[in-house]
Design a protein around this motif. Structure first.
Motif, PDB file in Angstrom:
ATOM      1  N   THR A   1       3.949  19.507   5.831  1.00  0.00           N
ATOM      2  CA  THR A   1       5.347  19.105   5.737  1.00  0.00           C
ATOM      3  C   THR A   1       5.485  17.677   6.238  1.00  0.00           C
ATOM      4  O   THR A   1       5.508  17.425   7.448  1.00  0.00           O
ATOM      5  CB  THR A   1       6.239  20.056   6.528  1.00  0.00           C
ATOM      6  N   PHE A   2       5.583  16.782   5.306  1.00  0.00           N
ATOM      7  CA  PHE A   2       5.587  15.351   5.605  1.00  0.00           C
ATOM      8  C   PHE A   2       6.680  14.974   6.602  1.00  0.00           C
ATOM      9  O   PHE A   2       6.453  14.172   7.512  1.00  0.00           O
ATOM     10  CB  PHE A   2       5.750  14.582   4.295  1.00  0.00           C
ATOM     11  N   THR A   3       7.852  15.557   6.438  1.00  0.00           N
ATOM     12  CA  THR A   3       8.996  15.202   7.278  1.00  0.00           C
ATOM     13  C   THR A   3       8.838  15.628   8.731  1.00  0.00           C
ATOM     14  O   THR A   3       9.602  15.175   9.588  1.00  0.00           O
ATOM     15  CB  THR A   3      10.292  15.804   6.720  1.00  0.00           C
TER      16      THR A   3
ATOM     17  N   LEU B   1       0.823  -1.189   0.000  1.00  0.00           N
ATOM     18  CA  LEU B   1       0.000   0.000   0.000  1.00  0.00           C
ATOM     19  C   LEU B   1       0.863   1.247   0.000  1.00  0.00           C
ATOM     20  O   LEU B   1       1.955   1.263   0.559  1.00  0.00           O
ATOM     21  CB  LEU B   1      -0.912   0.032   1.222  1.00  0.00           C
ATOM     22  N   SER B   2       0.345   2.288  -0.616  1.00  0.00           N
ATOM     23  CA  SER B   2       1.018   3.574  -0.635  1.00  0.00           C
ATOM     24  C   SER B   2       0.066   4.652  -0.147  1.00  0.00           C
ATOM     25  O   SER B   2      -1.143   4.540  -0.297  1.00  0.00           O
ATOM     26  CB  SER B   2       1.492   3.928  -2.048  1.00  0.00           C
TER      27      SER B   2
ATOM     28  N   TYR C   1       4.375   3.914   3.072  1.00  0.00           N
ATOM     29  CA  TYR C   1       4.132   2.592   2.511  1.00  0.00           C
ATOM     30  C   TYR C   1       3.766   1.594   3.600  1.00  0.00           C
ATOM     31  O   TYR C   1       4.136   1.752   4.765  1.00  0.00           O
ATOM     32  CB  TYR C   1       5.372   2.067   1.789  1.00  0.00           C
ATOM     33  N   LEU C   2       3.071   0.555   3.189  1.00  0.00           N
ATOM     34  CA  LEU C   2       2.831  -0.582   4.054  1.00  0.00           C
ATOM     35  C   LEU C   2       2.962  -1.845   3.218  1.00  0.00           C
ATOM     36  O   LEU C   2       2.114  -2.118   2.364  1.00  0.00           O
ATOM     37  CB  LEU C   2       1.442  -0.517   4.700  1.00  0.00           C
ATOM     38  N   GLN C   3       4.022  -2.582   3.455  1.00  0.00           N
ATOM     39  CA  GLN C   3       4.203  -3.870   2.815  1.00  0.00           C
ATOM     40  C   GLN C   3       3.505  -4.916   3.657  1.00  0.00           C
ATOM     41  O   GLN C   3       3.825  -5.088   4.836  1.00  0.00           O
ATOM     42  CB  GLN C   3       5.690  -4.205   2.683  1.00  0.00           C
TER      43      GLN C   3
ATOM     44  N   ASP D   1       9.150   7.263   2.354  1.00  0.00           N
ATOM     45  CA  ASP D   1      10.111   7.906   1.485  1.00  0.00           C
ATOM     46  C   ASP D   1       9.842   9.396   1.591  1.00  0.00           C
ATOM     47  O   ASP D   1       8.922   9.916   0.959  1.00  0.00           O
ATOM     48  CB  ASP D   1       9.977   7.417   0.047  1.00  0.00           C
ATOM     49  N   ASN D   2      10.616  10.064   2.413  1.00  0.00           N
ATOM     50  CA  ASN D   2      10.363  11.481   2.654  1.00  0.00           C
ATOM     51  C   ASN D   2      10.582  12.335   1.407  1.00  0.00           C
ATOM     52  O   ASN D   2       9.950  13.377   1.256  1.00  0.00           O
ATOM     53  CB  ASN D   2      11.235  11.979   3.803  1.00  0.00           C
TER      54      ASN D   2
END
Length: 122
Positions: free
Chosen positions: A28-30, A20-21, A80-82, A73-74
């Motif tokens: 600001t994601f970071t 999943l993404s 993500y969720l694997q 992935d900043n």
């Protein structure tokens, strides 16, 4: 406008895998830890995983620990969720959430997005 757009769900057989993404925009994601939350049919929301701002610290609910891996992935503003070794009880709508477990536990978001449907069935 803050947006969290999930993708990658689908129909898989037990034992299968999905990745999943969650594409993030509007903040600001970071600066934020992030979580994955899911909702099984007819059930409430269940926190399942969180990751800190740089990805160096992760946490999982017991129900998914050892099978799911959260990452981010900043540079791409993407979470993500694997999901491996999927089970029928993993079926539900999966949402990303701005914040970690403490933030989630302090109160629900004002609203949920569309999420992405995961169906595990033979």
């Amino acid at each position: 406008q803050e947006q969290l757009v999930e993708s990658g769900g689908g129909l898989v057989q037990p034992g299968g895998s999905l990745r999943l993404s969650c594409e993030v925009s509007g903040f600001t994601f970071t600066d934020y830890a992030m979580s994955w939350v899911r909702q099984a049919p007819g059930k409430g929301h269940e926190w399942i995983s969180a990751i800190n701002t740089d990805g160096g610290n992760v946490n999982y609910a017991a129900s998914v620990r050892g099978r799911f891996t959260i990452s981010r992935d900043n540079a791409k503003n993407t979470l993500y969720l694997q999901m491996n070794n999927l089970k029928p009880e993993d079926t539900g709508v999966y949402y990303c959430f701005k914040g970690g477990l403490a933030t989630y536990s302090s109160g629900p978001p004002h609203s949920w997005g569309l999420g992405t449907q995961v169906t595990v069935s033979s």
